[in-house]
Design a protein around this motif. Structure first.
Motif, short mmCIF file in Angstrom:
data_model
loop_
_atom_site.label_atom_id
_atom_site.label_comp_id
_atom_site.label_asym_id
_atom_site.label_seq_id
_atom_site.Cartn_x
_atom_site.Cartn_y
_atom_site.Cartn_z
N GLY A 199 0.68 -1.16 0.00
CA GLY A 199 0.10 -0.10 0.27
C GLY A 199 0.80 1.32 0.02
N ILE A 200 1.96 1.43 0.93
CA ILE A 200 2.70 2.53 0.95
C ILE A 200 3.54 2.64 -0.44
CG2 ILE A 200 4.42 3.30 2.10
CD1 ILE A 200 2.65 3.50 4.15
N ALA A 201 4.03 1.51 -0.75
CA ALA A 201 5.05 1.58 -2.07
C ALA A 201 4.21 1.92 -3.25
CB ALA A 201 5.74 0.26 -2.21
N ASN A 202 2.95 1.74 -3.35
CA ASN A 202 2.14 1.92 -4.62
C ASN A 202 1.17 3.29 -4.36
OD1 ASN A 202 3.31 -0.45 -5.66
ND2 ASN A 202 1.50 -1.57 -4.80
N VAL A 203 1.60 4.07 -3.41
CA VAL A 203 1.01 5.53 -3.49
C VAL A 203 1.12 5.95 -4.77
CG1 VAL A 203 0.91 7.52 -2.28
CG2 VAL A 203 1.60 5.53 -1.14
N GLN A 204 0.00 6.57 -5.34
CA GLN A 204 -0.21 7.25 -6.62
C GLN A 204 0.87 8.46 -6.57
OE1 GLN A 204 -3.69 8.28 -8.77
NE2 GLN A 204 -4.92 6.63 -7.60
N GLN A 205 1.71 8.61 -7.58
CA GLN A 205 2.55 9.57 -7.84
C GLN A 205 1.87 11.00 -7.88
OE1 GLN A 205 5.88 9.50 -8.06
NE2 GLN A 205 5.91 11.62 -7.80
N LEU A 206 0.58 10.94 -8.12
CA LEU A 206 -0.41 12.40 -8.35
C LEU A 206 -0.33 12.83 -6.84
CD1 LEU A 206 -1.93 13.94 -10.13
CD2 LEU A 206 -4.00 12.53 -9.61
N TYR A 207 -0.82 11.98 -5.93
CA TYR A 207 -1.11 12.13 -4.60
C TYR A 207 0.41 12.75 -3.86
CZ TYR A 207 -5.30 9.93 -4.89
OH TYR A 207 -6.88 9.41 -5.30
N LEU A 208 1.40 12.17 -4.46
CA LEU A 208 2.69 12.54 -3.82
C LEU A 208 3.09 13.99 -4.37
CD1 LEU A 208 4.91 9.44 -3.87
CD2 LEU A 208 3.98 10.33 -1.94
N ASP A 209 2.90 14.11 -5.53
CA ASP A 209 2.75 15.44 -6.22
C ASP A 209 2.04 16.66 -5.56
OD1 ASP A 209 4.60 14.67 -8.21
OD2 ASP A 209 3.31 14.40 -9.77
N VAL A 210 1.05 16.35 -5.18
CA VAL A 210 0.09 17.25 -4.33
C VAL A 210 0.88 17.55 -3.25
CG1 VAL A 210 -2.11 17.55 -3.01
CG2 VAL A 210 -2.06 16.43 -5.44
N GLY A 211 1.42 16.45 -2.60
CA GLY A 211 2.19 16.93 -1.42
C GLY A 211 3.36 17.61 -1.58
N THR A 212 4.11 17.61 -2.75
CA THR A 212 5.39 18.34 -3.17
C THR A 212 5.02 19.62 -3.29
OG1 THR A 212 6.16 16.54 -4.23
CG2 THR A 212 7.18 18.42 -4.81
N ILE A 213 3.77 20.17 -4.11
CA ILE A 213 3.31 21.40 -4.51
C ILE A 213 3.06 22.22 -3.17
CG2 ILE A 213 1.32 22.39 -5.62
CD1 ILE A 213 3.40 21.88 -7.54
N PHE A 214 2.58 21.49 -2.26
CA PHE A 214 2.09 22.17 -1.15
C PHE A 214 3.03 22.16 0.27
CE2 PHE A 214 -1.96 21.86 -3.16
CZ PHE A 214 -2.50 22.73 -3.31
N HIS A 215 4.32 21.65 -0.38
CA HIS A 215 5.38 21.96 0.52
C HIS A 215 5.37 20.72 1.75
CE1 HIS A 215 7.63 25.20 -1.21
NE2 HIS A 215 6.26 25.43 -1.54
N ALA A 216 4.60 19.59 1.65
CA ALA A 216 4.60 18.74 2.72
C ALA A 216 6.20 18.33 2.92
CB ALA A 216 3.76 17.52 2.27
#
Lengths: 280, 254, 263
Positions: free
Chosen positions: C152-169
């Motif tokens: 589950g953790i390894a297959n997180v959608q890249q899109l969600y991680l991008d959202v995190g990156t954009i909002f400085h998580a």
């Protein structure tokens, strides 16, 4: 277009090559980590055994197990059968139960998922039986069928049957309704749609179920052989335990693990062959 | 008036390539342009080449292999709090309610709960989603989801808003409504917007300025300044003329 | 008018299928009664009497509920360990490339051996007390939760991680606000699997050597040919694990409201 494609500055290609090199380096490092962890494991095992940190009758060193493997191929002591006979006996039982589970469980799951009549008749019974762990059936099967192949194969069957049914049921229920409509507009009968559309789209889930089933079958087999058997790998480790022979137990555990892995790998390959159309 | 325009973002000679099946494929080739404060800039390009890559570079998700992006006077390094992005696919986090999605950026910035609720509520009201604060994204329609995406990007109060084909997946009806909506929001909360699209009509309807990109690899083909009053009438002769002019100049998407 | 009749027909159809379901359960019970009247197989009444008898003459000092409680206790202790440690371990494997490279080969090898096969080795090392039993249940319950969490953790959608990156998580927020919630349904499936696996293993462990628990009752019944006792134990374990499954499904519905079907 094509001309522009070739028109690459050397800097850019260098950059790309650098990226690739970085990636290769990372995957090489990961491989090294994997190898070193396995080596470290064997090293610790060997050291603990060699330095007698644990008494020898608790832990056999790796090379003793390897030696035993060679001896056990022609020596039936202490459990009364050589290793190959035990392996074959275990394989025979698990495959009998497992194949019966596929032959009955998969079509049953498909029918339950497609025809509501079957679903309403079978599902309640299935729900009653499902929560009872397969191991709990062992005494009943022994009473009904004795301690032979049939009883053990039945236990294996029960454990493999459930994932087969559940996954093929879920798989066929998830058939894309658009495809069903396509079938209907083409004037196909309900059975034809079931056969030509429902079953192929349920195939992926069905294979997931079969893979789960083989894992279950192999694991339940060990229990069945420990509780009621006169041969097989499960019987071998139990006898090893009764004679206090740690090396026999460890050899048995290793053999079970390795054979289980081989079977599951083979099935993954088979899945790739059967589901060719899924790949890009 | 044109003289007073203040440059807020500058792209200089941006190039980007990818390795696809062992051959190098160039996506962006020598792209340079300026973005002025508070303008609605549309980047228009055919097909799937280069536009999103360009936006990813501006947003900091990717770094350019060649060239440099300047934010004000300083070069841009990675993601920047002054730039926010409305994603192409509906990138709402499905496990969060509407208000939590809108407040996500504020939460990451470490703003206290009461404060971020207040700000999020303001932007939910701005995009017209009052009453849906406690809904999950899966309960919303496509247009509503994209409103949440817009509110989320606005809530962190960036200087520049990037929008990556935000209406690409909506049906025509909703798309028109959302175009009006985005103009209304933009007029209410003046920000610099960089809007990527492959729809010429949408570009002419929304843009103060349009940068037309070529087909693969993308480079700047032409630039149009549109002086018409907003909201624009899509059957006005002037509108149709500009639309035809751009259309004739656009590469066919492959 | 027409809509009404369609609705009515639909309702009739549903009633028909419900009756069919009830009939099939009744049929099963009927079959049981028929078989038990023509052979030595115990009747439902026999099983009830066996349970009552156990209150008067407990086996090893415990009635059926006492034994059930003993098994339950082992399962719960083992599972609470599996769910905390397994979750942490799964996150580690899923989130950190280096950790995965180092630990995954060993974990896969461990996982390749069915938990029941460890029983002889564990009893050889640690005897037949309470600790080795719990250890075996842990070995059975751990793999499902680790594997599912990791995947589950390894297959997180890249899109969600991008959202995190954009909002400085930051890295921590990325894991706890994005990766973990998006893996939650996989984790819950792992929790369910680990529970059913734990029940199987505890039963086998108790059958192979123990003085309490439902598994012990089954092997006791097998040794003394006490069929009603065996069936009583089977029914007991079946009902308890069914109750657990229902409870977990309810928890899932409450904990992950976004997984509910679209309204």
């Amino acid at each position: 277009m094509n001309v522009q494609k070739q028109n690459h500055s050397s800097e850019q290609q260098e950059q790309i090559l650098k990226d690739q090199k970085k990636q290769r380096k990372a995957s090489y490092q990961n491989l090294m980590l994997s190898v070193s962890s396995i080596l470290l494991f064997f090293f610790i095992w060997e050291m603990v055994a060699l330095l007698k940190l644990v008494p020898e009758h608790y832990l056999a060193p790796p090379e003793a197990i390897f030696r035993l493997l060679i001896i056990k191929i022609h020596d039936p002591n202490p459990d009364g059968a050589v290793l190959t006979v035990n392996i074959l006996s275990s394989l025979q039982i698990s495959f009998t139960g497992f194949i019966a589970a596929i032959l009955i469980g998969v079509p049953l799951g498909w029918l339950m998922g497609w025809y509501r009549v079957v679903d309403s008749v079978v599902n309640p019974i299935f729900d009653i039986v499902r929560p009872i762990p397969p191991v709990a059936w062992i005494p009943l099967t022994i009473v009904w069928m004795g301690v032979g192949l049939k009883a053990k194969a039945t236990i294996v069957f029960l454990s493999a049957f459930i994932p087969c049914v559940i996954n093929s049921y879920t798989g066929i229920r998830q058939t894309n309704p658009v495809l069903i409509h396509v079938g209907k507009t083409c004037g196909a009968s309900d059975f034809t749609i079931f056969w030509k559309i429902g079953i192929p789209s349920a195939m992926t889930m069905t294979f997931t179920g079969i893979k789960l089933a083989i894992g279950n079958a192999w694991s339940t087999l060990v229990a069945a052989e420990m509780l009621a058997a006169s041969s097989g790998l499960g019987y071998m480790i139990l006898q090893g335990r009764n004679f206090g022979r740690t090396d026999i137990v460890m050899l048995g555990v290793l053999a079970i693990g390795i054979i289980g892995t081989i079977i599951i790998t083979l099935f993954s390959h088979l899945e790739n062959v059967v589901l060719r159309w899924k790949r890009k | 008036m044109a003289i007073e325009k203040e440059v807020i973002l500058q792209l200089k000679n941006i190039e980007q390539s990818y390795v696809v099946d062992n051959s190098v494929k160039q996506a962006v080739k020598d792209v340079s342009f300026n973005v002025y404060k508070n303008e609605f800039l549309v980047i228009l390009g055919p097909g799937h080449c280069g536009k999103s890559v360009l936006l990813n570079i501006i947003s900091g998700l990717e770094s350019a292999q060649k060239g440099q992006v300047y934010l004000g006077a300083e070069p841009l390094a990675g993601v920047d709090r002054r730039i926010s992005l409305v994603f192409q696919r509906l990138a709402l986090l499905p496990w969060m309610t509407v208000i939590d999605n809108v407040a996500f950026g504020l939460r990451m910035a470490g703003i206290a709960k009461a404060e971020r609720r207040k700000i999020a509520q303001k932007y939910i009201n701005l995009v017209g989603l009052q009453g849906f604060e406690k809904s999950y994204p899966s309960q919303l329609s496509g247009g509503m989801k994209q409103r949440v995406g817009i509110a989320r990007a606005y809530a962190v109060n960036p200087e520049i808003l990037l929008m990556d084909e935000p209406f690409g997946q909506l049906d025509a009806q909703t798309r028109y409504a959302m175009q009006e909506e985005i103009l209304r929001i933009w007029q209410q909360e003046k920000k610099t917007v960089i809007f990527v699209t492959n729809n010429i009509e949408e570009a002419v309807y929304l843009g103060d300025r349009i940068i037309l990109l070529s087909s693969c690899p993308a480079h700047v083909k032409a630039e149009y300044e549109i002086q018409m009053e907003k909201p624009r009438n899509t059957v006005d002769p002037e509108f149709l003329r500009i639309r035809k002019e751009i259309s004739d100049n656009t590469d066919l998407a492959l | 008018m027409k809509i009404m009749t369609v609705k009515k027909r639909e309702r009739h159809k549903n009633t028909f299928y419900q009756i069919l379901s009830v009939a099939s359960v009744l049929g099963l019970i009927g079959l049981w009664i028929y078989i038990s009247s023509t052979s030595r197989f115990p009747t439902p009444g026999d099983i009830w009497e066996r349970m009552i008898k156990m209150f008067q003459y407990p086996i090893k000092g415990k009635n059926i509920f006492g034994h059930l409680l003993a098994s339950l206790q082992r399962v719960m202790i083992a599972l609470s360990f599996c769910w905390t440690f397994g979750l942490a371990f799964g996150i580690l494997l899923g989130w950190n490339q280096k950790c995965r490279a180092f630990l995954e080969p060993l974990f896969s090898a461990f996982r390749a051996v069915p938990p029941l096969a460890w029983i002889p080795l564990i009893t050889l090392w640690f005897g037949i007390g309470e600790f080795p039993k719990i250890l075996i249940v842990i070995m059975g319950g751990l793999p499902p939760i680790v594997v599912n969490t990791q995947a589950g953790i390894a297959n997180v959608q890249q899109l969600y991680l991008d959202v995190g990156t954009i909002f400085h998580a930051n890295r921590r927020q990325m894991l706890f606000q994005i990766a973990l919630p998006s893996a939650l349904d996989a984790v819950l499936a792992g929790i369910k699997n680990s529970m059913s696996s734990a029940w199987v293993v505890v039963l086998a462990a108790e059958m192979l050597g123990g003085k309490s628990g439902v598994g012990f009752l089954i092997s006791r019944g097998m040794d003394s040919m006490d069929m009603p006792l065996i069936l009583l134990a089977m029914i007991a374990i079946g009902s308890v694990s069914a109750l657990f499954a229902i409870a977990l499904n309810t928890i899932e519905r409450i904990a992950c409201p976004w997984l509910l079907k679209k309204k």
